[in-house]
Enzyme design. Structure first.
Site, PDB file in Angstrom:
ATOM      1  CB  CYS A  45       8.843 -18.205  -3.553  1.00  0.00           C
ATOM      2  SG  CYS A  45       9.111 -18.818  -1.873  1.00  0.00           S
ATOM      3  CG  ASP A 139      -8.239  -6.311  15.808  1.00  0.00           C
ATOM      4  OD1 ASP A 139      -7.557  -6.819  14.618  1.00  0.00           O
ATOM      5  OD2 ASP A 139      -8.714  -7.231  16.540  1.00  0.00           O
TER       6      ASP A 139
END
Length: 219
Positions: A45, A139
């Site tokens: 990470c 959206d």
């Protein structure tokens, strides 16, 4: 609730390294990428966050905001950012959510709902499934979900490529072929009849099969 492509991205409030947010408000009228991490100070990470920081200008050009998530506290994220800057050359230049109560991880189906407690005492292996990338449209619906194992670094160039495709196909009635890159030929969507296509593409198209109609990328 199970999440799928075109599901509404669940809204939430959270603490981040750049202050508290309401997720849908934070997205605004643009696009967003949420990508998660099982724990701070993990090696794979660390490389991902540094690379995403270097790639951020490309996402900015595409009206796309980036936000990371790790189950550890925001205060840990700030310390981790120093390591990322030193080892990767760039510190995170986007907010990082501190999901200490595991609320967002559960909301996005990255951890089972029945898990009790918070992040204290949990190892990266306990949170191995918190390694998902979500692309979310204006959206507020999920356009892509991609999960990776802990031992495999994510390919954020591929995420950028997919974003280009999703944004293009949201604007034009086309689809993109295998391994498509920005600027290459595209396929007329199956929902477009030949009659409609003549109006959209008066110069015609290449059709090795009736259902495979190839045209230059529209702009």
């Amino acid at each position: 609730m199970s999440l799928r492509i075109n599901s509404e991205a669940p809204n939430f409030t959270a603490e981040t390294t750049e202050g508290p947010i309401d997720f849908h408000d934070w997205i605004g009228n643009g696009w967003a990428i949420l990508f998660s991490h099982p724990k701070d100070f993990t090696p794979v990470c660390t490389t991902e966050l540094g690379y995403m920081a270097r790639l951020k200008p490309e996402f900015d050009k595409r009206n796309t905001r980036i936000i990371g998530l790790s189950v550890d506290p925001v205060t840990n994220h700030a310390k981790w950012a120093e390591d990322i800057a030193e080892t990767q050359g760039t510190a995170p230049n986007f907010p990082m959510i501190g999901d200490t109560d595991l609320k967002v991880s559960k909301l996005y189906n990255m951890l089972p709902e029945e898990i009790d407690g918070g992040s204290d005492g949990r190892t990266a292996a306990d949170n191995a499934t918190v390694r998902t990338v979500f692309i979310i449209g204006p959206d507020k619906r999920i356009k892509l979900m991609m999960s990776y194992p802990m031992t495999t670094g994510r390919n954020f160039d591929e995420i950028l490529r997919v974003l280009d495709s999703i944004q293009l196909t949201a604007k034009h009635r086309v689809a993109t072929p295998v391994n498509w890159q920005r600027g290459e030929d595209v396929i007329i969507a199956g929902s477009v009849s030949d009659e409609e296509a003549k109006g959209l593409y008066p110069d015609g198209w290449n059709a090795p099969r009736p259902y495979l109609r190839i045209v230059p990328q529209p702009h």
